[in-house]
Design an enzyme around this catalytic site. Structure first.
Site, PDB file in Angstrom:
ATOM      1  N   ASP A 100       0.850  -1.185   0.000  1.00 54.50           N
ATOM      2  CA  ASP A 100       0.000   0.000   0.000  1.00 54.50           C
ATOM      3  C   ASP A 100       0.888   1.237   0.000  1.00 54.50           C
ATOM      4  O   ASP A 100       1.923   1.262   0.674  1.00 54.50           O
ATOM      5  CB  ASP A 100      -0.874   0.028   1.251  1.00 54.50           C
ATOM      6  CG  ASP A 100      -2.047  -0.933   1.192  1.00 54.50           C
ATOM      7  OD1 ASP A 100      -2.043  -1.832   0.324  1.00 54.50           O
ATOM      8  OD2 ASP A 100      -2.970  -0.790   2.018  1.00 54.50           O
ATOM      9  N   HIS A 157       4.188  -7.641   0.374  1.00 54.78           N
ATOM     10  CA  HIS A 157       3.726  -8.920  -0.159  1.00 54.78           C
ATOM     11  C   HIS A 157       4.415  -9.268  -1.480  1.00 54.78           C
ATOM     12  O   HIS A 157       5.096  -8.444  -2.078  1.00 54.78           O
ATOM     13  CB  HIS A 157       2.207  -8.878  -0.336  1.00 54.78           C
ATOM     14  CG  HIS A 157       1.464  -8.775   0.962  1.00 54.78           C
ATOM     15  ND1 HIS A 157       0.718  -9.804   1.488  1.00 54.78           N
ATOM     16  CD2 HIS A 157       1.373  -7.759   1.871  1.00 54.78           C
ATOM     17  CE1 HIS A 157       0.192  -9.438   2.649  1.00 54.78           C
ATOM     18  NE2 HIS A 157       0.580  -8.191   2.902  1.00 54.78           N
ATOM     19  N   SER A 261       8.663   3.159   4.954  1.00 52.55           N
ATOM     20  CA  SER A 261       9.698   3.480   4.000  1.00 52.55           C
ATOM     21  C   SER A 261       9.246   3.233   2.578  1.00 52.55           C
ATOM     22  O   SER A 261       8.171   3.645   2.186  1.00 52.55           O
ATOM     23  CB  SER A 261      10.977   2.718   4.306  1.00 52.55           C
ATOM     24  OG  SER A 261      12.044   3.278   3.589  1.00 52.55           O
TER      25      SER A 261
END
EC number: 4.1.1.65
Length: 294
Positions: A100, A157, A261
């Site tokens: 995200d 992911h 980050s």
């Protein structure tokens, strides 16, 4: 940086840049990590609530939506989402977004140069800590850089099925990676602390890099756990063969940031075509389409 860019920088912005160079990055990060792991009951819950309010964190999609469910700030920061909050695109010819956030930059690797921000490039070789084999593999390939803001979900992911073959921990600076500083600190992403992960995939070799930043207390992977700390100042390399080579499925968690980050994905020349909708500032969600097999 050209003269026009210099004129556009205010005095306050110059101070922000100067502070990044002057501040004791490691000590601030260690202190932040210490506080973030403390169990202070109601105080911790209040801090989490204020943070969520300031950054408009969407708690309704969290597996644990109540602030009181988290014993430490770090537990909150690497919170898991509800099971179906991020559906994974099932097209076998497509890779999905790993995190995200927002697209910082994406596109073609021009020989060995990647775009960091408009008018600013950095070296693929530097990003990969001088690794000749990796530089050769990804020269003239494609890249995608995703910035994770404080409000975002901070687990990372897999874009596709993959088997880990090599991991490199690269010590470095801990500059903040927000969009303003990414524009004004040269070679920032190739200077910051990072963990480079090389995977074998059906799309060819793929690198996924987790880049640290100011007060990023740690970076972890699911196969090795916490990579940093310790911060010894030395490059560390892991190679994986046979049973030690962990395979992960498309959409499966591969790592996490304790305080946020950037994630950088690298693909070889002629391996993938990036999705047309991806451009600077595109909002990203895990599981949406990143690229297609060529």
């Amino acid at each position: 940086m050209n003269s026009l860019e210099k004129k556009q920088i205010t005095y306050g912005q110059r101070l922000k840049i100067a502070f990044q160079y002057a501040m004791p990055q490691i000590y601030l990060t260690q202190i932040a990590g210490w506080f973030a792991n403390k169990r202070w009951g109601a105080v911790t819950h209040f801090v989490i609530k204020m943070f969520a309010k300031k950054y408009n964190v969407h708690m309704a999609e969290a597996a644990k939506p109540n602030f009181s469910d988290y014993a430490t700030f770090n537990e909150f920061f690497i919170r898991q989402l509800k099971e179906y909050a991020r559906p994974i695109n099932q097209n076998t010819d497509a890779l999905c977004l790993p995190a995200d956030g927002k697209i910082s930059q994406c596109g073609h690797i021009d020989d060995e140069l990647l775009l960091q921000a408009k008018g600013h490039s950095f070296s693929l070789r530097d990003l990969l800590a001088g690794d000749e084999e990796l530089t050769r593999l990804f020269k003239d390939g494609e890249f995608v850089t995703t910035y994770l803001s404080p409000r975002d979900y901070h687990r990372v992911h897999m874009p596709c099925n993959g088997t880990i073959r090599k991991m490199i921990y690269v010590p470095g600076e801990l500059f903040s990676v927000n969009p303003f500083l990414n524009t004004h600190i040269p070679n920032l992403l190739a200077r910051n602390e990072r963990v480079i992960c090389l995977f074998d995939t059906d799309f060819g070799p793929m690198v996924q890099i987790l880049v640290g930043a100011t007060i990023t207390a740690s970076i972890s992977t699911v196969w090795e756990g916490v990579i940093n700390p310790p911060r010894t100042g030395d490059i560390r390399t892991w190679t994986y063969e046979g049973q030690s080579a962990v395979s992960l499925a498309k959409g499966q968690e591969m790592g996490a940031f304790q305080l946020g980050s950037t994630v950088i994905n690298l693909f070889p020349k002629n391996a993938v075509k990036l999705a047309d909708y991806l451009q600077v500032d595109t909002v990203t969600r895990v599981g949406e389409i990143l690229a297609y097999k060529k």
